[in-house]
Design a protein around this motif. Sequence first.
Motif, PDB file in Angstrom:
ATOM      1  N   ALA A  79       0.834  -1.201   0.000  1.00 18.58           N
ATOM      2  CA  ALA A  79       0.000   0.000   0.000  1.00 18.58           C
ATOM      3  C   ALA A  79       0.867   1.248   0.000  1.00 18.58           C
ATOM      4  O   ALA A  79       2.012   1.238   0.467  1.00 18.58           O
ATOM      5  CB  ALA A  79      -0.931   0.017   1.216  1.00 18.58           C
ATOM      6  N   ILE A  80       0.310   2.312  -0.543  1.00 19.40           N
ATOM      7  CA  ILE A  80       0.867   3.655  -0.434  1.00 19.40           C
ATOM      8  C   ILE A  80      -0.137   4.485   0.344  1.00 19.40           C
ATOM      9  O   ILE A  80      -1.316   4.542  -0.017  1.00 19.40           O
ATOM     10  CB  ILE A  80       1.113   4.302  -1.812  1.00 19.40           C
ATOM     11  N   MET A  81       0.308   5.077   1.449  1.00 24.93           N
ATOM     12  CA  MET A  81      -0.544   5.979   2.203  1.00 24.93           C
ATOM     13  C   MET A  81      -0.249   7.406   1.733  1.00 24.93           C
ATOM     14  O   MET A  81       0.775   7.994   2.073  1.00 24.93           O
ATOM     15  CB  MET A  81      -0.306   5.850   3.703  1.00 24.93           C
ATOM     16  N   VAL A  82      -1.144   7.927   0.945  1.00 21.93           N
ATOM     17  CA  VAL A  82      -1.024   9.291   0.430  1.00 21.93           C
ATOM     18  C   VAL A  82      -1.560  10.246   1.490  1.00 21.93           C
ATOM     19  O   VAL A  82      -2.675  10.063   1.988  1.00 21.93           O
ATOM     20  CB  VAL A  82      -1.829   9.447  -0.880  1.00 21.93           C
ATOM     21  N   VAL A  83      -0.772  11.247   1.844  1.00 17.72           N
ATOM     22  CA  VAL A  83      -1.199  12.229   2.848  1.00 17.72           C
ATOM     23  C   VAL A  83      -1.122  13.621   2.221  1.00 17.72           C
ATOM     24  O   VAL A  83      -0.041  14.110   1.915  1.00 17.72           O
ATOM     25  CB  VAL A  83      -0.328  12.181   4.113  1.00 17.72           C
ATOM     26  N   HIS A  84      -2.263  14.239   2.009  1.00 19.17           N
ATOM     27  CA  HIS A  84      -2.304  15.605   1.481  1.00 19.17           C
ATOM     28  C   HIS A  84      -2.010  16.573   2.629  1.00 19.17           C
ATOM     29  O   HIS A  84      -2.675  16.541   3.667  1.00 19.17           O
ATOM     30  CB  HIS A  84      -3.671  15.920   0.891  1.00 19.17           C
ATOM     31  N   ILE A  85      -1.043  17.453   2.433  1.00 17.42           N
ATOM     32  CA  ILE A  85      -0.537  18.281   3.526  1.00 17.42           C
ATOM     33  C   ILE A  85      -0.949  19.746   3.401  1.00 17.42           C
ATOM     34  O   ILE A  85      -0.672  20.391   2.379  1.00 17.42           O
ATOM     35  CB  ILE A  85       1.000  18.194   3.609  1.00 17.42           C
ATOM     36  N   PHE A  86      -1.607  20.258   4.415  1.00 16.43           N
ATOM     37  CA  PHE A  86      -1.804  21.677   4.705  1.00 16.43           C
ATOM     38  C   PHE A  86      -2.734  22.455   3.781  1.00 16.43           C
ATOM     39  O   PHE A  86      -3.276  23.459   4.183  1.00 16.43           O
ATOM     40  CB  PHE A  86      -0.468  22.416   4.791  1.00 16.43           C
ATOM     41  N   GLY A  87      -2.916  22.089   2.540  1.00 21.34           N
ATOM     42  CA  GLY A  87      -3.807  22.867   1.684  1.00 21.34           C
ATOM     43  C   GLY A  87      -3.720  22.525   0.210  1.00 21.34           C
ATOM     44  O   GLY A  87      -4.595  22.888  -0.570  1.00 21.34           O
ATOM     45  N   LEU A  88      -2.644  21.816  -0.158  1.00 19.46           N
ATOM     46  CA  LEU A  88      -2.463  21.392  -1.547  1.00 19.46           C
ATOM     47  C   LEU A  88      -2.421  19.868  -1.616  1.00 19.46           C
ATOM     48  O   LEU A  88      -1.828  19.229  -0.753  1.00 19.46           O
ATOM     49  CB  LEU A  88      -1.172  21.971  -2.122  1.00 19.46           C
ATOM     50  N   PRO A  89      -3.025  19.282  -2.648  1.00 23.76           N
ATOM     51  CA  PRO A  89      -3.027  17.819  -2.752  1.00 23.76           C
ATOM     52  C   PRO A  89      -1.731  17.273  -3.334  1.00 23.76           C
ATOM     53  O   PRO A  89      -0.998  17.955  -4.049  1.00 23.76           O
ATOM     54  CB  PRO A  89      -4.193  17.547  -3.700  1.00 23.76           C
ATOM     55  N   VAL A  90      -1.465  16.019  -3.014  1.00 21.37           N
ATOM     56  CA  VAL A  90      -0.385  15.264  -3.648  1.00 21.37           C
ATOM     57  C   VAL A  90      -0.683  15.142  -5.147  1.00 21.37           C
ATOM     58  O   VAL A  90      -1.846  15.088  -5.560  1.00 21.37           O
ATOM     59  CB  VAL A  90      -0.285  13.865  -3.000  1.00 21.37           C
ATOM     60  N   ASP A  91       0.361  15.101  -5.957  1.00 21.36           N
ATOM     61  CA  ASP A  91       0.196  14.856  -7.392  1.00 21.36           C
ATOM     62  C   ASP A  91      -0.222  13.394  -7.574  1.00 21.36           C
ATOM     63  O   ASP A  91       0.600  12.482  -7.491  1.00 21.36           O
ATOM     64  CB  ASP A  91       1.513  15.147  -8.122  1.00 21.36           C
ATOM     65  N   MET A  92      -1.521  13.177  -7.804  1.00 21.88           N
ATOM     66  CA  MET A  92      -2.070  11.834  -7.729  1.00 21.88           C
ATOM     67  C   MET A  92      -1.857  10.983  -8.977  1.00 21.88           C
ATOM     68  O   MET A  92      -1.763   9.755  -8.871  1.00 21.88           O
ATOM     69  CB  MET A  92      -3.571  11.907  -7.421  1.00 21.88           C
ATOM     70  N   GLY A 131       0.210  -3.263  -8.602  1.00 21.44           N
ATOM     71  CA  GLY A 131      -0.835  -3.910  -7.815  1.00 21.44           C
ATOM     72  C   GLY A 131      -0.855  -3.461  -6.366  1.00 21.44           C
ATOM     73  O   GLY A 131      -1.080  -4.266  -5.462  1.00 21.44           O
ATOM     74  N   ILE A 132      -0.630  -2.170  -6.159  1.00 25.28           N
ATOM     75  CA  ILE A 132      -0.539  -1.597  -4.819  1.00 25.28           C
ATOM     76  C   ILE A 132      -1.838  -0.869  -4.488  1.00 25.28           C
ATOM     77  O   ILE A 132      -2.405  -0.179  -5.333  1.00 25.28           O
ATOM     78  CB  ILE A 132       0.655  -0.611  -4.738  1.00 25.28           C
ATOM     79  N   ARG A 133      -2.291  -1.002  -3.269  1.00 28.47           N
ATOM     80  CA  ARG A 133      -3.511  -0.333  -2.844  1.00 28.47           C
ATOM     81  C   ARG A 133      -3.180   1.058  -2.288  1.00 28.47           C
ATOM     82  O   ARG A 133      -2.067   1.291  -1.787  1.00 28.47           O
ATOM     83  CB  ARG A 133      -4.242  -1.168  -1.804  1.00 28.47           C
ATOM     84  N   ILE A 134      -4.146   1.961  -2.382  1.00 26.37           N
ATOM     85  CA  ILE A 134      -3.942   3.327  -1.922  1.00 26.37           C
ATOM     86  C   ILE A 134      -4.845   3.618  -0.728  1.00 26.37           C
ATOM     87  O   ILE A 134      -6.066   3.427  -0.785  1.00 26.37           O
ATOM     88  CB  ILE A 134      -4.218   4.343  -3.046  1.00 26.37           C
ATOM     89  N   ILE A 135      -4.215   4.061   0.351  1.00 32.60           N
ATOM     90  CA  ILE A 135      -4.922   4.643   1.489  1.00 32.60           C
ATOM     91  C   ILE A 135      -4.715   6.142   1.373  1.00 32.60           C
ATOM     92  O   ILE A 135      -3.578   6.611   1.332  1.00 32.60           O
ATOM     93  CB  ILE A 135      -4.364   4.134   2.821  1.00 32.60           C
ATOM     94  N   GLU A 136      -5.795   6.897   1.319  1.00 33.99           N
ATOM     95  CA  GLU A 136      -5.700   8.339   1.122  1.00 33.99           C
ATOM     96  C   GLU A 136      -6.097   9.067   2.400  1.00 33.99           C
ATOM     97  O   GLU A 136      -7.249   9.023   2.811  1.00 33.99           O
ATOM     98  CB  GLU A 136      -6.612   8.773  -0.027  1.00 33.99           C
TER      99      GLU A 136
END
Length: 374
Positions: free
Chosen positions: A127-140, A151-156
């Motif tokens: 899995a990849i845990m994507v964490v959007h920080i402070f006000g701008l999103p991660v480049d998804m 074949g990796i799952r995403i936790i957002e």
Amino acid sequence: MTVTDFVPVNQVLLDGNEKKYLNQCIDSGWISSEGPFVRQFEEQFADQVGRKHGIAVANGSVALDAAVVALGLGKGDEVILPTFTIISCAAAVIRSGATPVLVDNDPFTWNMDVEHVKQRITPRTKAIMVVHIFGLPVDMDPILDLAAKHGIRIIEDAAEMHGQTYKARPCGSFGEVSTFSFYPNKHITTGEGGMIVTDDPDLAERCRSLRNLCFQPGKRFVHEQLGWNFRMSNLQAAVGVAQLERLEGFLERKRSMGKQYTELLSNIPFLQLPLTSTVFAKNIYWVFGLVLNDDVAFNAEEAARRLKIHGIDTRPFFWPMHEQPVFMKMGLFAGESYPSSERLGRRGFYLPSGLGLTSEQITRVADGVRAVFS
């Protein structure tokens, strides 16, 4: 300086239908998690972020715990996540028995470095845990490509992203499981509270069970698995419904606050201000962060002390996960270094940013910042 002159780091806005809906809870006697506002809040919030299922929980941290367990992550599995984030993210992975694998953060957006994510993928990455920080999103887009390829799952973790979008798609709509927080400093608050959202009915049911001690239909006190009491009360959900009604107005207010801060502080040469936008999103300013340039002789802790003298409350940026004493004692992340995140942790802090902040208070904060850095 009087108490009324002091500018706190957060002030909430509760001047919509919050009192009306709370009174309905009291008048009806429905104050527990079985009350109707919980289901209403779950459905309306899920719809807001374009998901099929919403599961209301006690806070954003336990939302991550439930998400990790619901995905079946455990011993032998690796989960990639940013080192520059709140400890809840790494703690959820560690408590599950899985192994957190850290990446550095971009020095300008303050989000996880996507190129570094590519380098950290191994056959054990689940899995990849994507964490959007402070006000701008991660480049998804690159993250989604990597996930599909391997074949990796995403936790957002979208705890700070109420109302934010990535290329016009809502944050919170990208993970197999996505999570939100409703702490008082968020764009929507329930005092304490969180939400798990997903499109997978099986994952949704698993999360509902985990938040409710894994009670079984028809055999309530016979347990096949262990869960938690992570339920949200009807009182909290009532506040959430009222807050959600005003989300668009809250976003406008936050962006207006960010614009005013930027205009007042952009001429101070010693400070890095938040980006107003990227190619895929405009900042929603969950908080208005500042990073001290390297030529400033003192660090963020000292800046906070000096601003407190001027009646201005602040909060430090996150301290990197690989430098957390609790994890170092566990033997985790030995010898690892992430220069950008280390710099953010030492030289970053944020100014008063709550929705109840007035324009006059923002001007006062800016005057105090100028006095400290003059």
